[in-house]
Design an enzyme around this catalytic site. Structure first.
Site, short mmCIF file in Angstrom:
data_model
loop_
_atom_site.label_atom_id
_atom_site.label_comp_id
_atom_site.label_asym_id
_atom_site.label_seq_id
_atom_site.Cartn_x
_atom_site.Cartn_y
_atom_site.Cartn_z
N HIS A 1 -8.49 6.09 -5.98
CA HIS A 1 -9.69 6.30 -6.78
C HIS A 1 -10.89 5.85 -5.96
O HIS A 1 -10.74 5.44 -4.79
CB HIS A 1 -9.57 5.55 -8.12
CG HIS A 1 -9.19 4.09 -7.97
ND1 HIS A 1 -10.00 3.18 -7.34
CD2 HIS A 1 -8.08 3.42 -8.36
CE1 HIS A 1 -9.42 2.00 -7.36
NE2 HIS A 1 -8.25 2.11 -7.96
N GLU A 2 -12.06 5.87 -6.57
CA GLU A 2 -13.30 5.56 -5.84
C GLU A 2 -13.29 4.14 -5.27
O GLU A 2 -13.98 3.88 -4.29
CB GLU A 2 -14.52 5.76 -6.74
CG GLU A 2 -14.90 7.21 -6.94
CD GLU A 2 -15.45 7.85 -5.66
OE1 GLU A 2 -16.24 7.21 -4.96
OE2 GLU A 2 -15.06 8.99 -5.37
N HIS B 1 -10.68 2.62 -3.85
CA HIS B 1 -10.02 2.75 -2.55
C HIS B 1 -10.94 3.46 -1.56
O HIS B 1 -11.05 3.06 -0.40
CB HIS B 1 -8.74 3.58 -2.68
CG HIS B 1 -7.70 3.00 -3.58
ND1 HIS B 1 -7.36 3.56 -4.79
CD2 HIS B 1 -6.92 1.90 -3.46
CE1 HIS B 1 -6.40 2.85 -5.36
NE2 HIS B 1 -6.12 1.82 -4.58
N GLN C 1 6.50 -6.71 -4.33
CA GLN C 1 5.41 -7.40 -5.03
C GLN C 1 5.44 -7.15 -6.54
O GLN C 1 4.55 -7.59 -7.25
CB GLN C 1 4.05 -7.04 -4.43
CG GLN C 1 3.59 -5.62 -4.66
CD GLN C 1 2.36 -5.30 -3.83
OE1 GLN C 1 2.40 -5.20 -2.61
NE2 GLN C 1 1.22 -5.17 -4.49
N GLN D 1 -5.96 -11.99 -4.06
CA GLN D 1 -5.29 -11.34 -2.93
C GLN D 1 -6.17 -11.41 -1.67
O GLN D 1 -5.68 -11.70 -0.58
CB GLN D 1 -5.00 -9.89 -3.28
CG GLN D 1 -4.49 -9.05 -2.13
CD GLN D 1 -4.10 -7.66 -2.58
OE1 GLN D 1 -3.01 -7.46 -3.07
NE2 GLN D 1 -4.99 -6.70 -2.44
P1 AMP Z 1 -4.00 -1.12 -4.59
O1 AMP Z 1 -3.74 0.31 -4.26
O2 AMP Z 1 -4.19 -1.39 -6.03
O3 AMP Z 1 -3.03 -2.05 -3.90
O4 AMP Z 1 -5.42 -1.44 -3.95
C1 AMP Z 1 -5.66 -1.24 -2.58
C2 AMP Z 1 -6.97 -1.89 -2.21
O5 AMP Z 1 -8.03 -1.30 -2.98
C3 AMP Z 1 -7.00 -3.39 -2.50
O6 AMP Z 1 -7.64 -4.05 -1.43
C4 AMP Z 1 -7.79 -3.45 -3.77
O7 AMP Z 1 -8.46 -4.68 -3.95
C5 AMP Z 1 -8.79 -2.32 -3.57
N1 AMP Z 1 -9.33 -1.90 -4.85
C6 AMP Z 1 -8.64 -1.54 -5.96
N2 AMP Z 1 -9.48 -1.27 -6.99
C7 AMP Z 1 -10.73 -1.48 -6.51
C8 AMP Z 1 -12.03 -1.37 -7.09
N3 AMP Z 1 -12.22 -1.01 -8.35
N4 AMP Z 1 -13.10 -1.64 -6.30
C9 AMP Z 1 -12.93 -2.02 -5.01
N5 AMP Z 1 -11.71 -2.15 -4.41
C10 AMP Z 1 -10.64 -1.87 -5.14
#
Ligand code: AMP
Length: 310
Positions: free
Chosen positions: A59-60, A62, A86, A178
């Site tokens: 999503h935005e 990422h 995890q 994290q």
């Molecule tokens: P995930 O796919 O949930 O493991 O997230 C991958 C990366 O994207 C991690 O570093 C998250 O912190 C970051 N991330 C997820 N959601 C957001 C968001 N809404 N705004 C900024 N970074 C995000």
């Protein structure tokens, strides 16, 4: 953002690798050997390798990490891997949204040079028995409710750092604990990787973007705004001179009750030091308000930095 007709190249290829930009689709690498070979091809060049680890369902939020890497001129590697270690028993590993074609469509326009999509056998080969854990920082907040979660995260990130050998890696403030844990890992293990933490991307009503928002039905989606409302209530309290973490947390809990209705159930609501993640006796310096709330069956997290006196 999806680009129709985009084509993707699978596997390794000889010779030079095109730098990712709007004109070239990302290379898809699947095995550790392919990743290592690609990375070796950049040794001795001036390229700065930026790394964005994800679990897909992009999503935005990422994409903002990818854009941050690109803004710095990095040659960017994005990993998409739903890391089983995890997830705890009873968590959403099997239900976690997976749609590689959609993800690749989103990445196509964003200038990633490489998408690394390892499978479980690549990441956890037969006999795998080594883990990486960061002590202390992982005890509270999400660590308390999800035992073993951060050990899974730090183990997979350490492996990915070894495979990708990035100069910089980009993480979201959305997962504040994290980010703090990875910073510590990067420093303690002398990885030499610069950790860049990027701001939270939100929906117009304030809900932080998350792959798990897809689980919410319309009623839950409306209730889910209670996390952000609770955080802005904390901000308002601090702006009004409130310094008691207990009173601020009580106000946040009240907002969750009102806005979330019967659908929202807090797992934790904490006010902590942004670096140590330890509870603060008073909010008289920059502090992190962080919370995890179940909305229906979906666990959501969010956080906001509080700046007293501003
Ligand atoms: P995930 O796919 O949930 O493991 O997230 C991958 C990366 O994207 C991690 O570093 C998250 O912190 C970051 N991330 C997820 N959601 C957001 C968001 N809404 N705004 C900024 N970074 C995000």
């Amino acid at each position: 953002v999806q680009r129709a007709g985009a084509r993707y190249h699978v596997g390794t290829f000889g010779g030079r690798y095109a730098k990712g930009d709007e004109m070239s689709e990302p290379r898809i690498l699947r095995t550790a050997e392919e990743m290592r070979t690609y990375r070796r091809s950049l040794d001795g060049t001036e390229e700065c390798v930026g790394f964005v680890p994800t679990m897909g369902a992009l999503h935005e939020g990422h994409l903002s990490l990818l854009r941050a890497a690109r803004a710095r001129g990095d040659r960017t590697v994005v990993s998409i891997y739903v890391n089983p270690t995890q997830f705890g028993p009873g968590e959403d590993l099997n239900a976690y949204p997976r749609d590689l074609q959609r993800d690749l469509g989103l990445l196509g326009g964003e200038g990633a040079a490489v998408v690394f999509t390892p499978d479980d056998r690549t990441m956890y080969p037969e006999g795998f028995s080594t883990t990486v854990s960061v002590e202390g920082l992982t005890d509270g907040l999400c660590g308390a409710g999800r035992p073993g979660h951060f050990r899974g995260v730090t183990t997979v990130v350490a492996k990915l750092f070894n495979l990708v050998r990035p100069h910089r890696a980009y993480f979201g403030q959305k997962d504040a604990q994290q980010a703090a844990v990875i910073r510590r890992l990067a420093r303690d293990l002398d990885t030499g990787v610069e950790i860049v933490v990027c701001p939270i991307v939100r929906e117009p009503d304030g809900l932080a973007l998350s792959s798990r928002n897809a689980y919410l039905d319309p009623e839950e989606r409306a209730a889910a705004v209670c996390l952000y409302r609770a955080l802005t209530e904390a901000e308002r309290a601090v702006a009004g001179g409130e310094t008691s973490p207990d009173r601020i947390r009580a106000r946040m809990r009240e907002v969750i009750g009102c806005v979330g209705g019967g659908l929202a159930r807090p797992e934790y609501i904490e006010i902590v030091d942004p670096q140590t993640l330890k509870a603060l006796p008073a909010v008289n310096r920059p502090s992190l308000a962080a919370l995890a709330v179940f909305v229906g069956g979906t666990r959501l997290i969010d956080n906001l930095l509080l700046h007293p006196g501003t």
